[in-house]
Design a protein around this motif. Structure first.
Motif, PDB file in Angstrom:
ATOM      1  N   THR A 163      11.677 -15.236  69.268  1.00 14.02           N
ATOM      2  CA  THR A 163      11.903 -13.788  69.264  1.00 14.02           C
ATOM      3  C   THR A 163      11.263 -13.175  70.496  1.00 14.02           C
ATOM      4  N   PRO A 164      12.031 -12.565  71.406  1.00 15.03           N
ATOM      5  CA  PRO A 164      11.452 -12.000  72.631  1.00 15.03           C
ATOM      6  C   PRO A 164      10.881 -10.605  72.394  1.00 15.03           C
ATOM      7  N   THR A 165      10.102 -10.130  73.349  1.00 17.79           N
ATOM      8  CA  THR A 165       9.617  -8.755  73.338  1.00 17.79           C
ATOM      9  C   THR A 165      10.676  -7.862  73.984  1.00 17.79           C
ATOM     10  N   LEU A 166      11.206  -6.887  73.231  1.00 17.13           N
ATOM     11  CA  LEU A 166      12.249  -6.006  73.751  1.00 17.13           C
ATOM     12  C   LEU A 166      11.652  -4.922  74.629  1.00 17.13           C
ATOM     13  N   LEU A 167      12.376  -4.561  75.708  1.00 18.45           N
ATOM     14  CA  LEU A 167      11.909  -3.600  76.693  1.00 18.45           C
ATOM     15  C   LEU A 167      12.863  -2.421  76.801  1.00 18.45           C
ATOM     16  N   ASN A 168      12.433  -1.373  77.492  1.00 17.10           N
ATOM     17  CA  ASN A 168      13.275  -0.231  77.882  1.00 17.10           C
ATOM     18  C   ASN A 168      14.001   0.399  76.694  1.00 17.10           C
ATOM     19  N   GLY A 169      13.285   0.562  75.577  1.00 14.79           N
ATOM     20  CA  GLY A 169      13.808   1.306  74.432  1.00 14.79           C
ATOM     21  C   GLY A 169      14.639   0.507  73.454  1.00 14.79           C
ATOM     22  N   TRP A 170      14.913  -0.751  73.743  1.00 18.36           N
ATOM     23  CA  TRP A 170      15.730  -1.542  72.829  1.00 18.36           C
ATOM     24  C   TRP A 170      14.902  -1.947  71.604  1.00 18.36           C
ATOM     25  N   VAL A 171      15.531  -1.862  70.431  1.00 16.24           N
ATOM     26  CA  VAL A 171      14.903  -2.226  69.156  1.00 16.24           C
ATOM     27  C   VAL A 171      15.925  -2.979  68.320  1.00 16.24           C
ATOM     28  N   PRO A 172      15.466  -3.738  67.290  1.00 14.89           N
ATOM     29  CA  PRO A 172      16.435  -4.392  66.396  1.00 14.89           C
ATOM     30  C   PRO A 172      17.351  -3.375  65.723  1.00 14.89           C
ATOM     31  N   TYR A 173      18.603  -3.767  65.522  1.00 17.56           N
ATOM     32  CA  TYR A 173      19.555  -2.855  64.893  1.00 17.56           C
ATOM     33  C   TYR A 173      19.165  -2.550  63.453  1.00 17.56           C
ATOM     34  N   SER A 174      18.602  -3.522  62.769  1.00 15.35           N
ATOM     35  CA  SER A 174      18.169  -3.288  61.386  1.00 15.35           C
ATOM     36  C   SER A 174      16.924  -4.122  61.131  1.00 15.35           C
ATOM     37  N   THR A 175      16.154  -3.675  60.159  1.00 13.58           N
ATOM     38  CA  THR A 175      14.929  -4.391  59.786  1.00 13.58           C
ATOM     39  C   THR A 175      14.993  -4.910  58.360  1.00 13.58           C
ATOM     40  N   ASP A 176      16.166  -4.824  57.739  1.00 12.60           N
ATOM     41  CA  ASP A 176      16.281  -5.250  56.346  1.00 12.60           C
ATOM     42  C   ASP A 176      16.782  -6.673  56.197  1.00 12.60           C
ATOM     43  N   GLY A 177      16.930  -7.385  57.332  1.00 15.16           N
ATOM     44  CA  GLY A 177      17.340  -8.772  57.275  1.00 15.16           C
ATOM     45  C   GLY A 177      18.833  -8.986  57.179  1.00 15.16           C
ATOM     46  N   ILE A 178      19.601  -7.919  57.144  1.00  7.83           N
ATOM     47  CA  ILE A 178      21.059  -8.095  57.061  1.00  7.83           C
ATOM     48  C   ILE A 178      21.612  -8.611  58.383  1.00  7.83           C
ATOM     49  N   TYR A 179      21.098  -8.040  59.500  1.00  8.07           N
ATOM     50  CA  TYR A 179      21.505  -8.483  60.826  1.00  8.07           C
ATOM     51  C   TYR A 179      20.295  -9.102  61.522  1.00  8.07           C
ATOM     52  N   PRO A 180      20.484 -10.198  62.231  1.00  9.97           N
ATOM     53  CA  PRO A 180      19.350 -10.820  62.910  1.00  9.97           C
ATOM     54  C   PRO A 180      18.886  -9.964  64.088  1.00  9.97           C
ATOM     55  N   ALA A 181      17.578 -10.007  64.352  1.00  7.93           N
ATOM     56  CA  ALA A 181      17.038  -9.358  65.537  1.00  7.93           C
ATOM     57  C   ALA A 181      17.324 -10.235  66.767  1.00  7.93           C
ATOM     58  N   ALA A 182      16.989  -9.720  67.933  1.00  7.54           N
ATOM     59  CA  ALA A 182      17.200 -10.492  69.161  1.00  7.54           C
ATOM     60  C   ALA A 182      16.421 -11.807  69.094  1.00  7.54           C
ATOM     61  N   ARG A 183      17.074 -12.902  69.494  1.00 10.16           N
ATOM     62  CA  ARG A 183      16.422 -14.207  69.470  1.00 10.16           C
ATOM     63  C   ARG A 183      17.196 -15.165  70.378  1.00 10.16           C
ATOM     64  N   PHE A 184      16.520 -16.245  70.766  1.00 12.08           N
ATOM     65  CA  PHE A 184      17.168 -17.259  71.601  1.00 12.08           C
ATOM     66  C   PHE A 184      16.539 -18.613  71.313  1.00 12.08           C
ATOM     67  N   LEU A 185      17.271 -19.684  71.628  1.00 10.70           N
ATOM     68  CA  LEU A 185      16.754 -21.042  71.497  1.00 10.70           C
ATOM     69  C   LEU A 185      17.399 -21.929  72.546  1.00 10.70           C
ATOM     70  N   LYS A 186      16.776 -23.102  72.781  1.00 13.72           N
ATOM     71  CA  LYS A 186      17.335 -24.115  73.660  1.00 13.72           C
ATOM     72  C   LYS A 186      17.612 -25.361  72.838  1.00 13.72           C
ATOM     73  N   ASP A 187      18.875 -25.836  72.870  1.00 15.23           N
ATOM     74  CA  ASP A 187      19.237 -26.972  72.033  1.00 15.23           C
ATOM     75  C   ASP A 187      18.867 -28.295  72.705  1.00 15.23           C
ATOM     76  N   SER A 188      19.143 -29.386  72.032  1.00 10.44           N
ATOM     77  CA  SER A 188      18.760 -30.710  72.520  1.00 10.44           C
ATOM     78  C   SER A 188      19.489 -31.105  73.790  1.00 10.44           C
ATOM     79  N   MET A 189      20.590 -30.433  74.106  1.00 14.40           N
ATOM     80  CA  MET A 189      21.337 -30.706  75.329  1.00 14.40           C
ATOM     81  C   MET A 189      20.895 -29.829  76.498  1.00 14.40           C
ATOM     82  N   GLY A 190      19.901 -28.943  76.251  1.00 15.16           N
ATOM     83  CA  GLY A 190      19.396 -28.097  77.310  1.00 15.16           C
ATOM     84  C   GLY A 190      20.168 -26.809  77.501  1.00 15.16           C
TER      85      GLY A 190
END
Length: 879
Positions: free
Chosen positions: A773-800
């Motif tokens: 989960t990254p730190t959001l900048l310049n006013g961006w916030v998660p669309y919802s906090t009730d768990g219905i929609y995921p917040a911003a996130r990223f991952l790197k898979d086994s293939m890079g």
């Protein structure tokens, strides 16, 4: 009858059986005995004291770590270590050279400058680097000065400079360089001349240093002198070849140091480079006690056969009327004594030549030696010693076994070659003019890292923006998305021809560059209309700007004048622009022109970064004297596909047109092949050879019999590049006592355990990646906090590959306000733009764009912020 004695101390005893013993002799039975006891006690004390001293010394060796500092200098040297131990690197810093002449001194293109009583031509029959050189020939009938102007460059009064070149005079001439200041096109501020090049028919380095006081320009001149060294004379066929001319701005400390250096030392410290050259792929090689490699690395002949690594047989057929040889050239240090030994069978003989640095002149030859051993001293100027195994012109088989070349006048028992190496795949920079703020290499937990203070970027147009400003006769274009610079003029820029751009915040002429103080992540460069073909009345598009940075000049079709918005727009190869028959296209180009070298930018970062670097091997020192080589330009395990030529029964790598191994070339020109690997392991079956016409202009290729070649295997090569780069010291320490050796062993075990654990953890992470989960900048916030929609996130898979997910809102949409920043290891090498969707309050979602910069900054560059989807196609993590 002898008197009885005690068995250990030989004390006198009373013989009670003798009738003569009727009294007690005090001297014999007390004084003499006590004297012997005291003498014995003294001996015991001496032994105890000796043992105590040794024990204290051993205690210190086991309890206190002692290490010895050693600095390994660039080039070849002989060092002496007190014991065999591992070398611990403690200092490796960056250095940068920027040749102010660009490519003007490479002997490939004539300067558009005057020649006085001489003619200047391009000579394709001889060169120092590349395939051609300048040839200046004296002309006329008068007794005058004969010279040609080679270049004019901008200089800064008060700054320090060094000029280096190589000159090859013919047998009637000498040659030298000089520089003089030019003010309003008149000579001003005369500077010293270089040393004379007097060696006939071979390239000799020359140099001079200059420190202008008032002149804003300097003129580089090549002088042709007669064989007596006179500058004014009547010509009689005098000519000189000149190549590899370079001029560097240097620090005052470097300038002062030149006063005590030879021309050869200066040429080595300031090698010929083009564009921006840092310490590229530095290495140190410690040669073994036996300096000779196995016979399969020697240059052979058709009848040459290596039955074992250190045994060859040379078969001479009946009727052969000349000697048959095989040879190997080993780097040598002038003044060093070497001893060569070899077991011979038959009438074969040995021979030795000491060669100069270019291997084109024999400085000393022993002739044929009919002996199993020889002691030799390398003469002044010797860079290589060529060892010959020579068979006589008589039919028969001649065997040579266990060749041994060691330092010193005494032969040593045979042992195989056991070299050790420490090499890095990285580029280290510093301020080119002062040497300040260098990049550095350091070790942590057995892994090497680079503290990066400078960033080098190839300006290929990929980060170009749509912002264009105009001046009379030039345009100013903008690059965006850089990691911020330290300040506006902490930069060095070279053009496609190697010319250095001026640092100028006013940007009031062409060939200027700077970082605006308002945003140090933007970079501006001014381009002349003569270079770009953009007329003053025309504003190029982003793609047309990109085409320029790939080597294409815009023009009006027919008269080739700059395009001003009317007529037929075409593009022409900048490198062939003066050639009216050159390549011309009427469709916007999207690929580089052939043999194109883009603009290059080196700038200092606001915040240094730490990044792991690729390294190979562990450097160890051996007890006694040994040769060590420090250099740059090593390429580690480059993948290659050998070509199997069934018509000659050989497979080859990097070979010339004959024998023909197409498609087997390496990525850069080769100076020396070091190892060939098959499936990651050294393959000793390959023979390394030299020849003309090698792929890319290199010096060596390799081949192997088809019976030893495995077409299903993965092959790679470690080699030294032909191109030259600045070199620096390797500073470190080695163990002097047992405590240090034990700590080295414990540290190595600990580091290896740590690295294995890290590899296991990384494998586990790849097998089961987790969302970050990254730190959001310049006013961006998660669309919802009730768990219905995921917040911003990223991952790197086994293939890079990096994956994005999440829904965000309320932030700033645009190219100047990042949403978040990706960490190192998750970033692309070039800017990536992906399509997604966002919502602007209407009845439907709208197409939107996300851009990821090489800096790691992620932008929502187009769309709405009522909600913005981060779901995009995965992209490779490249840095």
């Amino acid at each position: 009858m002898s008197e009885p004695k005690t068995p250990n101390l030989a004390l006198n005893q009373i013989d009670r059986s003798s009738p003569a013993t009727t009294y007690f002799d005090l001297d014999r039975y007390l004084d003499q005995n006590w004297g012997k006891v005291d003498d014995f006690a003294g001996e015991i004390k001496e032994q105890v004291d000796e043992v105590t001293t040794k024990a204290e010394g051993l205690k210190e060796r086991l309890d206190t770590e002692q290490r010895k500092s050693v600095t390994l200098k660039p080039g070849l040297q002989v060092i002496e270590a007190e014991r065999a131990s591992a070398f611990r690197l403690e200092g490796l810093k960056g250095r940068t050279l920027v040749n102010l002449l660009g490519r003007a001194g490479n002997g490939e293109k004539l300067p558009e400058l005057p020649s006085i009583a001489s003619t200047l031509a391009i000579d394709s029959t001889t060169s120092d680097l590349g395939g051609t050189s300048f040839k200046a020939t004296a002309s006329g009938t008068a007794s005058v000065e004969h010279y040609t102007e080679m270049a004019v460059l901008d200089v800064t009064p008060g700054a320090c400079y060094v000029l280096v070149a190589v000159i090859k005079p013919n047998d009637k001439a000498n040659g030298r360089m000089m520089v003089y200041g030019a003010l309003n096109d008149a000579p001003n501020d005369f500077f010293p001349v270089s040393n004379l090049a007097v060696a006939t028919n071979q390239y000799t380095p020359v140099f001079l240093r200059f420190n202008p006081t008032t002149a804003p320009k300097a003129v580089v001149r090549l002088q042709i002198l007669n064989s007596g060294g006179d500058a004014i004379y009547k010509q009689d066929g005098q000519s000189v070849n000149c190549d590899s001319i370079r001029v560097y701005q240097i620090s005052p400390a470097e300038y002062n140091a030149l006063g005590s250096m030879t021309a050869e030392q200066v040429a080595a410290k300031y090698p010929y480079t083009e564009y921006i050259a840092g310490v590229t792929n530095p290495y140190v090689i410690r040669y073994g006690t036996n300096l000779l490699p196995p016979f399969y690395e020697w240059g052979g002949i058709s009848s040459f056969k290596a039955s074992k690594p250190y045994e060859i047989s040379i078969t001479v057929a009946s009727g052969v009327s000349s000697n048959t040889t095989t040879a190997y050239a080993q780097p040598t240090v002038p003044g060093t004594v070497y001893t060569f030994t070899c077991e011979r069978s038959g009438a074969g003989m040995l021979g030795f030549d000491f060669l100069n640095a270019t291997k084109d002149k024999v400085l000393l030859s022993t002739g044929f030696i009919d002996a199993d051993t020889a002691t030799l001293t390398a003469p002044e100027g010797a860079a290589y010693m060529r060892a010959w195994a020579v068979a006589p012109p008589t039919a028969g088989t001649y065997t040579f076994t266990n060749p041994m070349l060691n330092i010193g006048s005494e032969p040593l028992p045979f042992m195989p070659d056991q070299d050790s190496m420490l090499a890095f795949q990285t580029e280290l920079h510093a301020n080119p003019t002062t040497g300040a703020n260098p990049d550095t290499v350091f070790e942590r937990d057995g892994q090497y890292f680079k503290l990066t203070k400078w960033k080098k970027i190839v300006l290929d147009g990929k980060l170009i923006s749509d912002r264009v400003s105009s001046g009379t006769g030039y345009k100013i274009v903008c690059y965006k998305g850089f990691e911020p610079a330290a300040n506006y003029d902490a930069l060095f820029v070279t053009k496609y021809n190697g010319a250095v751009l001026s640092k100028n915040g006013n940007m009031d002429t062409s060939d200027n560059a700077f970082f605006p103080s308002a945003d140090l992540s933007e970079f501006w460069v001014s381009i002349s209309s003569a270079d770009s073909g953009w007329g003053d009345l025309y504003t190029p598009t982003v793609d047309e700007i990109k085409a320029y940075f790939m080597g294409w000049r815009m023009a009006n079709n027919g008269d080739w004048s700059p395009y001003n918005g009317t007529g037929n727009k075409v593009w022409k190869n900048i490198l062939r622009y003066q050639d009216l028959g050159g390549e011309t296209v009427d469709v916007l180009p999207t690929a580089n022109v052939p043999n194109w070298t883009p603009y290059q930018l080196l700038y200092q970062l606001t915040t240094p970064t730490v990044e792991p670097i690729t390294s190979e091997s562990q450097l160890t020192l051996i007890e006694g004297k040994t040769q060590v080589e420090v250099g740059t330009g090593i390429v580690l395990r480059e993948s290659v596909k050998p070509y199997a030529n069934s018509s000659i029964g050989q497979a080859g790598i990097n070979a010339p047109s004959s024998p023909n191994y197409p498609g087997s070339g390496l990525k850069t020109k080769v100076s020396k092949l070091l190892k060939v690997y098959r499936d990651g392991r050294v393959d000793n079956g390959w023979s390394f050879k030299s020849g003309a016409g090698i792929t890319g202009g290199g010096l060596e290729y390799a081949d192997i019999g088809l019976s030893q070649y495995d077409p299903s295997a993965a092959y790679s090569v470690t080699y030294l590049m032909l191109d030259k780069y600045p070199a620096v010291d390797f500073s470190g320490t080695y163990a002097e006592n047992e405590k240090a050796l034990l700590l080295d062993a414990v540290r190595t075990l600990q580091d290896n355990t740590t690295r294995i654990s890290v590899l296991e953890s990384k494998k586990a992470e790849k097998d089961s990646p987790t969302w970050i989960t990254p730190t959001l900048l310049n006013g961006w916030v998660p669309y919802s906090t009730d768990g219905i929609y995921p917040a911003a996130r990223f991952l790197k898979d086994s293939m890079g590959f990096v994956h994005f997910d999440g829904l965000i809102k309320d932030g700033v949409v645009g190219t100047n306000s990042p949403v978040f920043r990706l960490p190192t290891g998750f970033r692309p090498k070039m800017s990536i733009t992906c399509v997604t969707v966002s919502y602007d309050g209407g009845s439907e979602e709208v197409p939107s764009r996300i851009r990821i910069h090489p800096s790691g900054d992620v932008f929502c560059v187009a769309g709405s912020n009522l909600y913005f989807s981060l779901v995009i196609p995965p992209f490779p993590a490249e840095q």
